[in-house]
Design an enzyme around this catalytic site. Structure first.
Site, PDB file in Angstrom:
ATOM      1  N   CYS A   1       0.849  -1.200   0.000  1.00  0.00           N
ATOM      2  CA  CYS A   1       0.000   0.000   0.000  1.00  0.00           C
ATOM      3  C   CYS A   1       0.882   1.246   0.000  1.00  0.00           C
ATOM      4  O   CYS A   1       0.822   2.047  -0.910  1.00  0.00           O
ATOM      5  CB  CYS A   1      -0.934  -0.021   1.203  1.00  0.00           C
ATOM      6  SG  CYS A   1      -2.157  -1.342   1.115  1.00  0.00           S
TER       7      CYS A   1
ATOM      8  N   ARG B   1      -0.492   4.017  -2.409  1.00  0.00           N
ATOM      9  CA  ARG B   1      -1.501   3.859  -3.461  1.00  0.00           C
ATOM     10  C   ARG B   1      -2.908   3.788  -2.886  1.00  0.00           C
ATOM     11  O   ARG B   1      -3.884   4.177  -3.540  1.00  0.00           O
ATOM     12  CB  ARG B   1      -1.221   2.609  -4.293  1.00  0.00           C
ATOM     13  CG  ARG B   1      -1.369   1.315  -3.526  1.00  0.00           C
ATOM     14  CD  ARG B   1      -1.274   0.073  -4.410  1.00  0.00           C
ATOM     15  NE  ARG B   1      -1.396  -1.135  -3.610  1.00  0.00           N
ATOM     16  CZ  ARG B   1      -2.545  -1.674  -3.240  1.00  0.00           C
ATOM     17  NH1 ARG B   1      -3.692  -1.128  -3.595  1.00  0.00           N
ATOM     18  NH2 ARG B   1      -2.570  -2.770  -2.501  1.00  0.00           N
TER      19      ARG B   1
ATOM     20  N   ASN C   1       0.184   4.501   9.419  1.00  0.00           N
ATOM     21  CA  ASN C   1       1.093   4.952   8.365  1.00  0.00           C
ATOM     22  C   ASN C   1       1.729   6.297   8.671  1.00  0.00           C
ATOM     23  O   ASN C   1       2.887   6.540   8.319  1.00  0.00           O
ATOM     24  CB  ASN C   1       0.363   5.009   7.026  1.00  0.00           C
ATOM     25  CG  ASN C   1      -0.175   3.678   6.568  1.00  0.00           C
ATOM     26  OD1 ASN C   1      -1.305   3.583   6.108  1.00  0.00           O
ATOM     27  ND2 ASN C   1       0.612   2.620   6.698  1.00  0.00           N
TER      28      ASN C   1
ATOM     29  N   HIS D   1      -9.802   5.997   1.627  1.00  0.00           N
ATOM     30  CA  HIS D   1     -11.177   5.511   1.709  1.00  0.00           C
ATOM     31  C   HIS D   1     -11.584   5.101   3.121  1.00  0.00           C
ATOM     32  O   HIS D   1     -10.747   4.826   3.981  1.00  0.00           O
ATOM     33  CB  HIS D   1     -11.385   4.331   0.745  1.00  0.00           C
ATOM     34  CG  HIS D   1     -10.377   3.234   0.923  1.00  0.00           C
ATOM     35  ND1 HIS D   1      -9.226   3.161   0.165  1.00  0.00           N
ATOM     36  CD2 HIS D   1     -10.325   2.171   1.772  1.00  0.00           C
ATOM     37  CE1 HIS D   1      -8.524   2.102   0.522  1.00  0.00           C
ATOM     38  NE2 HIS D   1      -9.173   1.482   1.508  1.00  0.00           N
TER      39      HIS D   1
ATOM     40  N   SER E   1     -10.789  -5.314   7.023  1.00  0.00           N
ATOM     41  CA  SER E   1     -11.121  -6.070   5.815  1.00  0.00           C
ATOM     42  C   SER E   1      -9.875  -6.745   5.271  1.00  0.00           C
ATOM     43  O   SER E   1      -8.906  -6.076   4.917  1.00  0.00           O
ATOM     44  CB  SER E   1     -11.722  -5.138   4.750  1.00  0.00           C
ATOM     45  OG  SER E   1     -12.918  -4.542   5.227  1.00  0.00           O
TER      46      SER E   1
END
Length: 283
Positions: free
Chosen positions: A160, A180, A191, A221, A282
């Site tokens: 990611c 990304r 992060n 998101h 998820s």
């Protein structure tokens, strides 16, 4: 902290619903977010509107620095972040490249420390960067790149946050990190700490002052099953004062990070937060 909350609110206000094929869920999504961390002045970007576990974030980055490819190794240094992707991802469990329990494959730090060349040799990207910066060299290509499309099928997850570009201006080191995709409620607090830490620790072991770290997120998101908690709980809370992050000054080289460094060599002082929020994850 304000820029984090501003991004969360922007997604709520302006986001577009997108179906995510991998997870089977919808995501409220915006494109392009830019965050800046003032490492030079010690403004540690640890989220205070919910309890955040900075140790796991730092431990994961140390695992990348060491080139780990096993969730077991990550657990040993203090984080369980790779347990699910290594062991509960159906596509990876059925992948012939998977070597067994806890195997992650050729992801993240494996690419950073042993990028495969066509002739069978490997490139240690991180060592090259550290060697250059330690000598005061910036060739405008001091880039740690985890994104290797040719080996996506050999790992449990595409990276990611995939690129970390170091730049030296005089005696001050800067970092541009590119991501990304970001699960903002669960991943961004993690992060942000990692980008701050990476600049701080690389500046220390190469003998430079840390400047600012710039963090670009392309696809930011919030999953549909996270939205209610974000709107009704986290965004209703007032942020608290930023804490201070301390690194053991005896850490002086890449070899130190590879060998004896543990989570006891890092400390956060003065961290206060609101209660934890259990956002769904998820796989």
């Amino acid at each position: 902290m304000k820029q984090y909350l501003d991004l969360c609110q922007r997604i709520v206000d302006e986001g577009t619903w997108i179906e995510n094929e991998r997870t089977g869920k919808r995501c409220l999504t915006v494109i392009n977010a830019d965050l800046t961390y003032d490492v030079e002045n010690g403004v540690f970007p640890l989220v205070t509107t919910r309890k955040s576990f900075w140790k796991a974030a730092v431990a994961e980055m140390i695992g990348y620095i060491r080139g780990y490819d096993s969730a077991e190794d990550f657990r040993k240094i203090g984080t369980k972040t790779w347990d699910a992707n290594a062991n509960l991802n159906d596509a990876w469990l059925n992948n012939p490249h998977r070597k067994g329990d806890d195997d992650m494959g050729r992801v993240y730090g494996v690419q950073g420390r042993s990028w495969a060349k066509p002739n069978g040799e490997f490139v240690d990207q991180l060592k090259k960067i550290i060697d250059d910066l330690s000598q005061g060299i910036d060739d405008r290509g001091e880039i740690l790149n985890f994104y290797n499309p040719g080996e996506f099928d050999m790992g449990c997850l595409r990276p990611c946050m995939y690129s970390h570009h170091f730049s030296l201006l005089g005696d001050t080191l800067y970092l541009n990190s590119t991501q990304r995709s970001c699960d903002v409620p669960l991943g961004l607090n993690f992060n942000m700490v990692q980008v701050y830490f990476l600049l701080a620790i690389v500046a220390q072991i190469t003998g430079h002052k840390a400047g600012k770290a710039y963090h670009k997120i392309v696809n930011a998101h919030i999953y549909e099953d996270q939205l209610e908690l974000m709107q009704s709980v986290q965004l209703k809370r007032e942020p608290l004062q930023a804490p201070i992050f301390k690194i053991n000054p005896e850490i002086k080289s890449l070899e130190d990070l590879e060998t004896w460094v543990t989570m006891d060599d890092f400390e956060v002082i003065g961290y206060e937060s609101h209660e934890a929020i259990k956002y769904p994850f998820s796989v």
